[in-house]
Design a protein around this motif. Structure first.
Motif, PDB file in Angstrom:
ATOM      1  N   UNK A   3      -4.526   0.643   6.269  1.00  0.00           N
ATOM      2  CA  UNK A   3      -3.756   2.022   6.022  1.00  0.00           C
ATOM      3  C   UNK A   3      -3.951   3.062   6.942  1.00  0.00           C
ATOM      4  N   UNK A  44       4.345  15.102   7.984  1.00  0.00           N
ATOM      5  CA  UNK A  44       4.498  14.834   9.289  1.00  0.00           C
ATOM      6  C   UNK A  44       6.115  14.859   9.526  1.00  0.00           C
ATOM      7  N   UNK A  61       0.933  -1.287  -0.067  1.00  0.00           N
ATOM      8  CA  UNK A  61       0.008  -0.056   0.078  1.00  0.00           C
ATOM      9  C   UNK A  61       0.936   1.382   0.070  1.00  0.00           C
ATOM     10  N   UNK A  88       1.285  -6.200   7.317  1.00  0.00           N
ATOM     11  CA  UNK A  88       0.279  -5.769   6.704  1.00  0.00           C
ATOM     12  C   UNK A  88       0.343  -6.118   5.060  1.00  0.00           C
ATOM     13  N   UNK A 101      -6.560   4.664   0.910  1.00  0.00           N
ATOM     14  CA  UNK A 101      -6.217   5.425   2.056  1.00  0.00           C
ATOM     15  C   UNK A 101      -7.345   6.737   1.989  1.00  0.00           C
ATOM     16  N   UNK A 158      -2.545   2.214  10.368  1.00  0.00           N
ATOM     17  CA  UNK A 158      -1.070   2.585  10.582  1.00  0.00           C
ATOM     18  C   UNK A 158      -0.545   4.004  10.435  1.00  0.00           C
ATOM     19  N   UNK A 159      -1.312   4.862   9.472  1.00  0.00           N
ATOM     20  CA  UNK A 159      -1.077   6.071   9.566  1.00  0.00           C
ATOM     21  C   UNK A 159      -1.328   6.911  10.699  1.00  0.00           C
ATOM     22  N   UNK A 160      -2.414   6.388  11.527  1.00  0.00           N
ATOM     23  CA  UNK A 160      -2.648   7.061  12.894  1.00  0.00           C
ATOM     24  C   UNK A 160      -1.649   6.735  13.827  1.00  0.00           C
ATOM     25  N   UNK A 168      -7.628  -2.633  -0.761  1.00  0.00           N
ATOM     26  CA  UNK A 168      -6.844  -2.939   0.196  1.00  0.00           C
ATOM     27  C   UNK A 168      -5.789  -1.859   0.579  1.00  0.00           C
ATOM     28  N   UNK A 169      -5.269  -1.292  -0.461  1.00  0.00           N
ATOM     29  CA  UNK A 169      -4.536  -0.081  -0.410  1.00  0.00           C
ATOM     30  C   UNK A 169      -4.995   1.360  -0.221  1.00  0.00           C
TER      31      UNK A 169
END
Lengths: 284, 282
Positions: free
Chosen positions: B225, A228, A108, B256, B209, B228-230, B206-207
């Motif tokens: 996604x 970020x 991803x 993942x 975001x 994980x970003x959080x 799946x990918x």
């Protein structure tokens, strides 16, 4: 054959509900404006005149255009070379290469960006570590000057495999007799690649190019996550999509965000059509 | 028999290293404690093999929310991909094998929609869904993912070549209904094309975001996604108590990507033959 409608109906219903309706709704919303006093009022094309003179939006569009011009040629060239090499029969372990290069496509964008973000990072990224052990300063991947290139590298890493597979699949479809005829005429591998394979790849390359136009203009996950790591380099309007997101969810400017989304879609369709027109084969 | 070229093999080997080295780094990094991540060389293992502790932590942190994210991702992508592939198979066959009024016009409209960027649709779709209370539900992810204009295009081309008209005729003479013919005869021949559309929609969902990021605000509903970003945004906030999260983000990222890579490797025969049909005609 009326029965045909039966088969296309389910697709067309979802197509209209999830693609046509949102598009029309965005166009509708973009004609209004929210005011502190008086609520939502009809604004005509005000949102569009605002967008066309919005320096932040135009800056973002120009940035993705630069990104496109930098990244897409490199990506498609690597994809083309890899596809030709794997198809040439000159390679040992061709299958290993084909699958190995394709693997990043299954990663991803979020994971790819987090991973490359760590690799680029000055703390424990291996590049910084190597530079440090040689007594050099850490490379400036996440600086103002390096960011667009760093992002181009991430996207290239993600999508070379996908493009390579499309090109490779197209190469497999070229009739073998053409190669045999060329070989009989004494053409070597290079000559065959240049004179037969690359022309035969034209439609597939065009497909890759169109997808790349669409992908570049939509850039979101990569800049949003890299922001970020380098908040002073990437602002909230770094790409048009990031800007639309910020407008809608931070600024609560829903109507203007709808206009930006709609314009962005329009720009992409126009850019793709231009690519199609520019590369159209002229009748001999 | 052709001569093999060592030069070409070496050149391609360099390319392969570029594509696989970051993943190797990810695997190595997921075997390290947060302390070792900072203090040891990134591209090799340390004596302290921390992988299993990391995996344990990934699945227990925050009441095991990571496992929940994995299941959500699996659910969203399997349902979306299955639905999209089925709609495309049905529609592609309809467009390929039936002559009806408006066939080429409608197909042209769908084909033009290949160019409409999904993210330009996401914000208007969010605004629509918030009007009918669909935001922050699984539907908000699944419904928009069911449309795949490119999938329809691929299936139409595939159906054109793979389905013999005489097969359909034979079914009709036997008195089978059109749907009966589709499910009993056609579907099987379309299998490689369906697997191709299925896999590529699966990857897309799946990918994804952007869509889940704007549609969902309940962490229990997040796909991997957004989750994980959080987590990573919490580590970016500073060291101290959140420092340990870094090892979790790295290990969670590594875990993942395993299912999709495995799916592609296991199903490669199918999707490669399905793609070649689409690639030739371009």
């Amino acid at each position: 054959m009326k029965k045909g409608y039966l088969f296309i109906l389910p697709f067309m219903i979802v197509f209209v509900a999830m693609l046509v309706v949102p598009l029309v709704y965005a166009a509708y919303l973009s004609l209004f404006r929210e005011q502190l006093i008086g609520g939502t009022v009809f604004a005509g094309l005000d949102n569009y005149t605002r967008a066309l003179t919005d320096d932040r939006l135009i800056g973002g569009v120009l940035r993705v255009v630069r990104f496109f011009l930098l990244q897409v040629p490199i990506m498609l060239l690597i994809s083309l070379v890899a596809a030709l090499a794997i198809d040439s029969g000159l390679l040992r372990f061709a299958k290993v290469f084909r699958l190995g290069i394709f693997v990043p496509y299954a990663v991803p964008a979020v994971v790819a960006t987090l991973m490359w973000g760590y690799l680029y990072g000055p703390d424990f990224g291996p590049f910084a570590q190597l530079a440090g052990s040689l007594g050099l300063p850490a490379p400036g991947f996440l600086t103002d000057g390096g960011m667009l290139g760093s992002m181009a590298n991430i996207v290239t890493w993600e999508f070379v495999g996908y493009n390579m597979i499309i090109l490779y699949a197209a190469l497999r479809g070229v009739p073998g007799e053409l190669y045999e005829a060329a070989a009989v005429d004494g053409a070597g591998s290079w000559r065959i690649a240049w004179s037969i394979k690359i022309p035969a790849l034209r439609p597939a390359l065009l497909l890759c190019l169109i997808f790349s136009v669409i992908g570049s203009f939509q850039l979101f996950a990569e800049p949003q996550l890299l922001q970020r790591l380098a908040p002073s380099v990437i602002d909230s309007a770094y790409t048009p999509n990031l800007y639309a997101y910020t407008l809608a969810f931070t600024g609560q400017e829903v109507n203007y965000a709808a206009a930006v989304s709609f314009l962005l879609g329009l720009v992409i369709v126009i850019a793709s059509s231009l690519v199609l027109l520019a590369t159209r084969r002229r009748p001999a | 028999m052709k001569r093999r070229s060592n030069l070409l093999t070496i050149g391609m080997l360099a390319l392969l290293v570029y594509f696989l080295l970051p993943l190797f780094w990810l695997v190595v990094a997921s075997t390290k404690s947060t302390g070792d991540l900072f203090s040891s060389f990134g591209l090799w293992f340390t004596a302290d093999f921390h992988l299993f502790q990391n995996i344990g932590q990934v699945f227990t942190y925050g009441d095991g929310v990571y496992g929940r994210w994995l299941l959500n991702t699996l659910f969203y992508s399997v349902v979306s991909a299955g639905g999209a592939a089925f709609l495309c198979a049905l529609g592609g066959y309809g467009f390929a094998k039936f002559r009806f009024r408006g066939n080429s016009t409608l197909f042209g409209v769908v084909l033009a929609a290949v160019m409409v960027p999904t993210t330009a649709l996401a914000i208007p779709t969010y605004l629509l869904f918030s009007k009918i209370d669909l935001v922050n539900t699984p539907w908000a992810i699944i419904l928009p993912s069911l449309v795949s204009p490119f999938g329809l295009y691929l299936m139409r081309i595939y159906a054109q070549d793979a389905i013999d008209d005489s097969m359909i005729e034979a079914g009709r003479i036997d008195g089978a209904s059109e749907m009966g013919i589709f499910f009993k005869i056609v579907l099987r021949s379309l299998a490689p094309g369906i697997v191709t559309v299925l896999l590529f929609t699966l990857v897309a969902t799946w990918n994804n975001y952007f869509l889940p990021l704007i549609m969902l605000n309940d962490p229990e509903l997040y796909p991997i996604t957004v989750g994980l970003a959080a987590w990573s945004s919490q580590t970016a906030g500073g060291g101290g108590s959140t420092g340990d999260l870094l090892a979790l983000v790295v290990t969670g990222s590594m875990l993942s990507i395993v299912p999709l890579i495995a799916a592609f490797l296991l199903l490669q025969r199918y999707w490669q033959s399905g793609l070649s049909a689409g690639g030739v005609k371009g």
